[in-house]
Design a protein around this motif. Sequence first.
Motif, PDB file in Angstrom:
ATOM      1  N   MET B  31       0.866 -11.993 -13.617  1.00 28.66           N
ATOM      2  CA  MET B  31      -0.500 -11.733 -12.685  1.00 28.66           C
ATOM      3  C   MET B  31      -1.548 -11.101 -13.974  1.00 28.66           C
ATOM      4  O   MET B  31      -2.726 -11.209 -13.769  1.00 28.66           O
ATOM      5  N   ALA B  32      -1.170 -10.190 -14.876  1.00 28.04           N
ATOM      6  CA  ALA B  32      -2.005  -9.725 -15.615  1.00 28.04           C
ATOM      7  C   ALA B  32      -2.581 -10.260 -16.545  1.00 28.04           C
ATOM      8  O   ALA B  32      -3.984  -9.939 -17.090  1.00 28.04           O
ATOM      9  N   LEU B  33      -2.216 -11.330 -16.883  1.00 29.58           N
ATOM     10  CA  LEU B  33      -2.654 -12.251 -18.072  1.00 29.58           C
ATOM     11  C   LEU B  33      -4.072 -12.653 -17.943  1.00 29.58           C
ATOM     12  O   LEU B  33      -5.030 -12.448 -18.436  1.00 29.58           O
ATOM     13  N   GLY B  34      -4.318 -13.240 -16.586  1.00 29.18           N
ATOM     14  CA  GLY B  34      -5.523 -13.817 -16.040  1.00 29.18           C
ATOM     15  C   GLY B  34      -6.259 -12.695 -16.029  1.00 29.18           C
ATOM     16  O   GLY B  34      -7.628 -12.797 -16.705  1.00 29.18           O
ATOM     17  N   LEU B  35      -5.860 -11.564 -15.507  1.00 31.28           N
ATOM     18  CA  LEU B  35      -6.677 -10.372 -15.475  1.00 31.28           C
ATOM     19  C   LEU B  35      -7.136  -9.842 -16.711  1.00 31.28           C
ATOM     20  O   LEU B  35      -8.288  -9.154 -16.999  1.00 31.28           O
ATOM     21  N   THR B 204     -23.576 -17.988 -24.688  1.00 36.03           N
ATOM     22  CA  THR B 204     -22.790 -16.990 -24.093  1.00 36.03           C
ATOM     23  C   THR B 204     -22.449 -17.180 -22.670  1.00 36.03           C
ATOM     24  O   THR B 204     -21.539 -17.020 -22.304  1.00 36.03           O
ATOM     25  N   ALA B 205     -23.462 -17.829 -22.232  1.00 34.42           N
ATOM     26  CA  ALA B 205     -23.401 -18.348 -20.583  1.00 34.42           C
ATOM     27  C   ALA B 205     -22.433 -19.088 -20.464  1.00 34.42           C
ATOM     28  O   ALA B 205     -21.649 -18.938 -19.395  1.00 34.42           O
ATOM     29  N   LYS B 206     -21.993 -20.088 -21.284  1.00 35.48           N
ATOM     30  CA  LYS B 206     -21.065 -21.111 -21.272  1.00 35.48           C
ATOM     31  C   LYS B 206     -19.794 -20.260 -21.455  1.00 35.48           C
ATOM     32  O   LYS B 206     -18.695 -20.742 -20.754  1.00 35.48           O
ATOM     33  N   VAL B 207     -19.852 -19.861 -22.534  1.00 34.80           N
ATOM     34  CA  VAL B 207     -18.475 -19.105 -23.004  1.00 34.80           C
ATOM     35  C   VAL B 207     -17.925 -17.967 -21.873  1.00 34.80           C
ATOM     36  O   VAL B 207     -16.616 -18.210 -21.448  1.00 34.80           O
ATOM     37  N   ASP B 208     -18.842 -17.440 -21.017  1.00 34.18           N
ATOM     38  CA  ASP B 208     -18.635 -16.490 -19.989  1.00 34.18           C
ATOM     39  C   ASP B 208     -17.885 -17.419 -18.928  1.00 34.18           C
ATOM     40  O   ASP B 208     -16.903 -16.874 -18.337  1.00 34.18           O
ATOM     41  N   ARG B 209     -18.444 -18.555 -18.485  1.00 34.57           N
ATOM     42  CA  ARG B 209     -18.094 -19.357 -17.354  1.00 34.57           C
ATOM     43  C   ARG B 209     -16.580 -19.853 -17.767  1.00 34.57           C
ATOM     44  O   ARG B 209     -15.714 -19.681 -16.939  1.00 34.57           O
ATOM     45  N   ILE B 210     -16.517 -20.389 -18.968  1.00 40.33           N
ATOM     46  CA  ILE B 210     -15.283 -20.973 -19.318  1.00 40.33           C
ATOM     47  C   ILE B 210     -13.933 -19.820 -19.112  1.00 40.33           C
ATOM     48  O   ILE B 210     -13.061 -19.879 -18.882  1.00 40.33           O
ATOM     49  N   GLY B 215      -9.382 -17.554 -16.953  1.00 38.19           N
ATOM     50  CA  GLY B 215      -8.773 -16.621 -16.125  1.00 38.19           C
ATOM     51  C   GLY B 215      -7.989 -16.738 -14.818  1.00 38.19           C
ATOM     52  O   GLY B 215      -6.971 -16.443 -14.464  1.00 38.19           O
ATOM     53  N   CYS B 216      -8.957 -17.277 -14.131  1.00 37.93           N
ATOM     54  CA  CYS B 216      -8.715 -17.550 -12.741  1.00 37.93           C
ATOM     55  C   CYS B 216      -7.661 -18.567 -12.543  1.00 37.93           C
ATOM     56  O   CYS B 216      -6.715 -18.794 -11.670  1.00 37.93           O
ATOM     57  N   GLY B 217      -7.678 -19.603 -13.743  1.00 41.68           N
ATOM     58  CA  GLY B 217      -6.647 -20.810 -13.504  1.00 41.68           C
ATOM     59  C   GLY B 217      -5.441 -20.397 -13.765  1.00 41.68           C
ATOM     60  O   GLY B 217      -4.422 -20.641 -13.038  1.00 41.68           O
TER      61      GLY B 217
END
Lengths: 409, 308
Positions: B31-35, B204-210, B215-217
């Motif tokens: 649970m916590a890894l993604g977060l 940075t925008a791309k890094v943020d999105r990935i 994390g969600c994945g």
Amino acid sequence: MSYQGLASLFPKKEISGFLVLAVLLVVVLPLSLDIFRLNLMGKYLTYAFVAIGLVLCWGYGGILSLGQGVFFGLGGYLMAMFLKLEASDPITTKIQSTPGIPDFMDWNQITALPFFWKPFYSFPFTIAAILIIPAIIAYLVGAAMFKRRVGGVYFAIITQAIAAILTILIIGQQGYTGGVNGMTDLRTLLGWDIRSDQAKYILYFVCVGMLFLCLFVAQFVRKSKFGRLLVAMRDKEDRVRFSGYDVSNFKIFVFCLGAVFAAIGGALFTLQVGFMSPTLVGIVPSIEMVIFCAVGGRMSIIGAVYGALLVNWAKSSLSESFPELWLFALGGLFIAVVMAFPNGLAGLYTTYVAPKIKQWLADFKTPKQPKPQLEAIKESAKPAPRPEPKVQTIGNLGASPLTQGVLHE
Amino acid sequence: MFAEYSTSDLLSIFAMQGVAGLILFSVFVLMALGLAIIFGQMGVINMAHGEFMILGAYVTYLTSHVFETYLPSLFSLYFILAMVLAFIAAGALGALVEWGIIRHLYNRPLDTLLATWGLSLILQQTYRSVFGAREVGVTLPDWLMGSVKVSETIELPINGLFVMCLALGISTAVGILMYRSRWGTQVRAVVQNRPMAGAVGINTAKVDRITFALGCGIAGVAGSAFTMIGSTGPTSGQLYIVDTFLVVVFGGATSLLGTIASAFTISQAQSTMEFFMSGSMAKVLTLLFVVFILMLRPQGLFTLKVRR
């Protein structure tokens, strides 16, 4: 307070807001709603107490507490303990195996009143507890966090955890707290039946009175030097600290104030609704209280009242007719209020409605005003943000012949 | 407290509770890894994290149904595919959410909190409308059922062991990705100093999105693993969110190792106490303990030393 003091506390621009709210709550709602709806409104108003506290904490101080339900719940439970003890006197509870204790204790095989329930036979003690216990808890939490310069997100998460802890505790210890059902079947306050229609009317007005008391305290805080320091701290905490102020004490104070407001709201909730349950304490209600404040406008104490009323009214009317839509609507509201209008209803009012009202008033007053004041009003109406051209033309067309008439006279 | 148990009984109790604690630990880690990636590395508070997990769980549920109906011969393998699908679904939704909401709010963390809470409400209601309000469970393939007998008194459930291996595998993968890959360096650079990272040519925008999508994945995979242990309902995600945040904060938000250590501490404390008192009191004491420690040490157990 001197007249000067009052005038600086309620500048002309803001006093109309208080007056409109007062007329709405004291005259319009009681005359237009039946007692059931009015009682509902009173219930919504108790959330407004929390929202006002959040305006000060979050809007002014920049401290987002996700645990205001804890204080609301404490106020409510402390009041409910008093009412419950009064409702479970030995005569009405004589069918229980231990008469004279609340019914849920009897169901949970508790045979004597726990020690911490005993002081709640006294009404003055209860009132004092409602005001003091939440303040103490808020002080402890606030002192532990703010003295160590923990703020922002961490504070939000920890207050949320506290809300979770209190809910689990209340549900788990059902012998002492009534568990998941909460404390129900509250009947009288000092022998006065709080379930009659007349009592509901009186409690509504008591609630409105207390609300205005809290509004005045909040307004006093806003207008004082402390209010300006809060805003300064929110924007550049270090600068305030370097100027020699003890930032953490200010934060603790405003958090305690918010907690006391919430507790008053909780106590009034119990009185008007007649029960208290853990569903009003936990994470979900706490975060909903934040949305009341955000919808009303996080910088406006009056907006917070409207926010609480509107969101709750929308909640009950939507969930009556379309229960599935309500969560979509609430979720959408959260996102919209953050992305599209972060200053809430109050922000919308000051950007779009207030300039129009001002212009309309100016047009309305124009013929009657002598010349110098007219100029002044026209001057003040001019720099309204982005006036729409259409309105402008109509206003000018309407105003110019009349102005000429005045000039001729 | 211990008087009525013999020594060997006590040993078995601690062993069994310890393993139960280890399984809880694996669940917490998942649970916590993604977060930890989203909150710890990016500083975004994703209150909808639980709902991303539930998405993974529902994807697993759907996959198991498809396999049951159309490919019964391959049923024993569906779980692997389900986890991949859960990762993709939750990651795609994460990228969408980042694009739609989060990227506008990077400098307003408290507002992100409210917006993602709103998102979580919408997702919950969507699940309720699509899958119904009742909790659903999946049929496990045979090889995940049953338990391994270690000694007379100690038995270990296989699905628990599988979750443990999964947690180990995913944390290793995330660790390598974060600290040994080029992308990890970029993520850490963006987190530490966004304008500077942009100035040296990182998108940075791309890094943020990935990062957000990753994390969600991982949350989706965690949700998929949950279906082995319990059933899934529309509001299950909300139950986990406080625990998960506390695990991440307690560990020191910026440290992956800290997250794992704090998940271990919290889960062991809770499962050992659960044996001696009611579950709710164990939970209350654990949470109180964590909050208390956090008040003494607000930066968490492990901290990253960065010159600001």
